[in-house]
Design an enzyme around this catalytic site. Structure first.
Site, PDB file in Angstrom:
ATOM      1  N   TYR A  42       3.040   4.929  15.921  1.00  0.00           N
ATOM      2  CA  TYR A  42       1.778   4.077  15.634  1.00  0.00           C
ATOM      3  C   TYR A  42       0.462   5.232  15.787  1.00  0.00           C
ATOM      4  CZ  TYR A  42      -1.366   0.539  15.916  1.00  0.00           C
ATOM      5  OH  TYR A  42      -2.540  -0.490  15.653  1.00  0.00           O
ATOM      6  N   VAL A  98       0.897  -1.114   0.047  1.00  0.00           N
ATOM      7  CA  VAL A  98       0.056   0.006   0.177  1.00  0.00           C
ATOM      8  C   VAL A  98       0.946   1.332  -0.032  1.00  0.00           C
ATOM      9  CG1 VAL A  98      -2.165  -1.142   0.992  1.00  0.00           C
ATOM     10  CG2 VAL A  98      -0.374   0.184   2.502  1.00  0.00           C
TER      11      VAL A  98
HETATM   12  N1  LIG Z   1      -4.617  -6.348  16.702  1.00  0.00           N
HETATM   13  C1  LIG Z   1      -4.949  -5.365  17.340  1.00  0.00           C
HETATM   14  O1  LIG Z   1      -5.071  -5.626  18.385  1.00  0.00           O
HETATM   15  C2  LIG Z   1      -5.069  -3.927  16.686  1.00  0.00           C
HETATM   16  C3  LIG Z   1      -5.762  -3.102  17.688  1.00  0.00           C
HETATM   17  C4  LIG Z   1      -5.637  -1.628  16.931  1.00  0.00           C
HETATM   18  C5  LIG Z   1      -5.699  -1.673  15.683  1.00  0.00           C
HETATM   19  N2  LIG Z   1      -5.328  -2.568  14.719  1.00  0.00           N
HETATM   20  C6  LIG Z   1      -5.199  -2.493  13.514  1.00  0.00           C
HETATM   21  O2  LIG Z   1      -5.837  -3.186  12.754  1.00  0.00           O
HETATM   22  C7  LIG Z   1      -5.149  -3.497  11.379  1.00  0.00           C
HETATM   23  C8  LIG Z   1      -5.154  -4.943  11.174  1.00  0.00           C
HETATM   24  O3  LIG Z   1      -4.272  -5.643  11.923  1.00  0.00           O
HETATM   25  P1  LIG Z   1      -4.043  -7.163  12.610  1.00  0.00           P
HETATM   26  O4  LIG Z   1      -4.245  -7.279  13.846  1.00  0.00           O
HETATM   27  O5  LIG Z   1      -5.197  -7.959  11.621  1.00  0.00           O
HETATM   28  O6  LIG Z   1      -2.736  -7.351  11.869  1.00  0.00           O
HETATM   29  P2  LIG Z   1      -1.887  -8.523  11.054  1.00  0.00           P
HETATM   30  O7  LIG Z   1      -0.699  -8.215  11.210  1.00  0.00           O
HETATM   31  O8  LIG Z   1      -2.763  -9.873  11.284  1.00  0.00           O
HETATM   32  O9  LIG Z   1      -2.570  -7.961   9.758  1.00  0.00           O
HETATM   33  C9  LIG Z   1      -2.017  -7.106   8.881  1.00  0.00           C
HETATM   34  C10 LIG Z   1      -2.073  -7.336   7.410  1.00  0.00           C
HETATM   35  O10 LIG Z   1      -1.514  -6.360   6.872  1.00  0.00           O
HETATM   36  C11 LIG Z   1      -0.547  -6.600   5.748  1.00  0.00           C
HETATM   37  N3  LIG Z   1       0.314  -5.559   5.399  1.00  0.00           N
HETATM   38  C12 LIG Z   1       1.108  -4.940   6.248  1.00  0.00           C
HETATM   39  N4  LIG Z   1       1.844  -4.000   5.568  1.00  0.00           N
HETATM   40  C13 LIG Z   1       1.276  -3.923   4.464  1.00  0.00           C
HETATM   41  C14 LIG Z   1       1.746  -3.349   3.069  1.00  0.00           C
HETATM   42  N5  LIG Z   1       2.497  -2.225   3.222  1.00  0.00           N
HETATM   43  N6  LIG Z   1       0.819  -3.333   2.184  1.00  0.00           N
HETATM   44  C15 LIG Z   1       0.028  -4.306   1.895  1.00  0.00           C
HETATM   45  N7  LIG Z   1      -0.277  -5.037   3.094  1.00  0.00           N
HETATM   46  C16 LIG Z   1       0.307  -4.953   4.246  1.00  0.00           C
HETATM   47  C17 LIG Z   1       0.086  -7.841   6.342  1.00  0.00           C
HETATM   48  O11 LIG Z   1       0.907  -8.517   5.469  1.00  0.00           O
HETATM   49  C18 LIG Z   1      -0.871  -8.538   7.188  1.00  0.00           C
HETATM   50  O12 LIG Z   1      -1.586  -9.480   6.297  1.00  0.00           O
HETATM   51  C19 LIG Z   1      -3.811  -2.983  11.496  1.00  0.00           C
HETATM   52  O13 LIG Z   1      -4.117  -1.405  10.746  1.00  0.00           O
HETATM   53  C20 LIG Z   1      -3.709  -2.559  12.892  1.00  0.00           C
HETATM   54  O14 LIG Z   1      -3.063  -1.147  13.171  1.00  0.00           O
HETATM   55  C21 LIG Z   1      -5.231  -3.725  15.301  1.00  0.00           C
END
Ligand SMILES: NC(=O)c1ccc[n+]([C@@H]2O[C@H](COP(=O)([O-])OP(=O)(O)OC[C@H]3O[C@@H](n4cnc5c(N)ncnc54)[C@H](O)[C@@H]3O)[C@@H](O)[C@H]2O)c1
Length: 259
Positions: free
Chosen positions: A165, A58
């Site tokens: 972040y 992205v």
């Molecule tokens: N898990 C949590 O507790 C939590 C809490 C708050 C926010 N979030 C947010 O939710 C979203 C999803 O998090 P998650 O926990 O499912 O994480 P995750 O690591 O399981 O999934 C994230 C996905 O994004 C993909 N990704 C990362 N960088 C990328 C890039 N440059 N281009 C394309 N794909 C890319 C990764 O390959 C991965 O498949 C994120 O934005 C994270 O910041 C997560």
């Protein structure tokens, strides 16, 4: 919007919150394109849900444009975009060397990476998607499309080490209203989810005792969130046409402490 038969793009859908959302959308009859930089996992999820995998980073204009072109060739112009691609990192504004205890400067490239992926990457996908959505035929209420973003409770209560972040997620939160206003005459809605702490691979990297401690801090229910709970909120925000320019915390009531 009823998602049955509708084309949808979910970024970060090879894992965690994005994967659960892609699965839920497919279960409800949407044609889902999995956007992710992880090809192996992305292709596996796509095969399991009868969707299409589009490899994307992205942070790249070119790769994002190519991925949208591939998704549209396969499923038609998407009416739904869910932005879940993101990374977490942590560093204090001034750190200390573990051994010598000497003060050390901030690794600026970490700050830039969080902004590039979480904030600018989300906006790049929004701008690409909305450009295609505005030429779609309107549905009931004049609706053409809907966009869901993923910020974090760290946008509001960032912890020690979360300057980068929190800045990236605060940006996602702050741009929700102006983007919804930009698109208000085009029939495209924009909403943002602020997840608390969810049981996904991103959080699974933390030691089990840290995960348990985080779960115990949640007022109710006393546990980490499940990715399916995020997916159900994303679906609600997509389906309910009166939800627009909203930023919704999904966190069991947690307010993060400094550490
Ligand atoms: N898990 C949590 O507790 C939590 C809490 C708050 C926010 N979030 C947010 O939710 C979203 C999803 O998090 P998650 O926990 O499912 O994480 P995750 O690591 O399981 O999934 C994230 C996905 O994004 C993909 N990704 C990362 N960088 C990328 C890039 N440059 N281009 C394309 N794909 C890319 C990764 O390959 C991965 O498949 C994120 O934005 C994270 O910041 C997560």
């Amino acid at each position: 919007m009823n998602v049955n038969g509708v084309a949808a793009v979910v970024t970060g859908a090879a894992s965690g919150l994005g994967e659960a959302t892609a699965r839920e959308l497919a279960r409800r009859g949407a044609k889902v394109a999995i956007f992710d930089r992880d090809q192996a996992r992305g292709e596996k999820v796509a095969a399991e849900i009868g969707g299409t995998f589009c490899e994307v980073d992205v942070t790249s204009d070119e790769k994002v444009a190519t991925a949208f072109a591939k998704a549209r060739e396969t499923h038609g112009q998407e009416r739904v975009l869910v932005n879940c691609a993101g990374v977490a990192n942590a560093a204090k504004t001034v750190g200390r060397d573990k051994e010598t205890k000497a003060a050390k400067g901030y690794p600026m490239q970490q700050f830039e990476l969080a902004i590039q992926i979480n904030l600018i990457g989300s906006f790049r996908c929004i701008a690409n998607s909305a450009l295609g959505m505005v030429d779609l035929d309107p549905l009931e209420d004049g609706e053409k499309g809907v966009i869901i973003n993923t910020a974090s409770v760290a946008a509001e209560d960032g912890q020690i080490g979360q300057a980068a972040y929190s800045a990236s997620k605060g940006g996602v939160l702050a741009m929700t209203l102006p983007i919804a206003r930009d698109l208000m005459n085009e029939g495209v809605r924009v909403n943002t989810i602020l997840p608390g702490v969810f049981k996904t691979p991103m959080v699974g990297m933390m030691p089990q005792n840290v995960q348990d401690a985080l779960g115990a801090q949640v007022p109710f229910p006393k546990r980490l969130g499940e990715a399916e709970e995020y997916a159900r909120l994303a679906l609600f925000l997509i389906e309910n046409v009166y939800m627009n320019a909203a930023s919704v915390r999904l966190d069991g009531g947690i307010r993060m402490a400094p550490r």
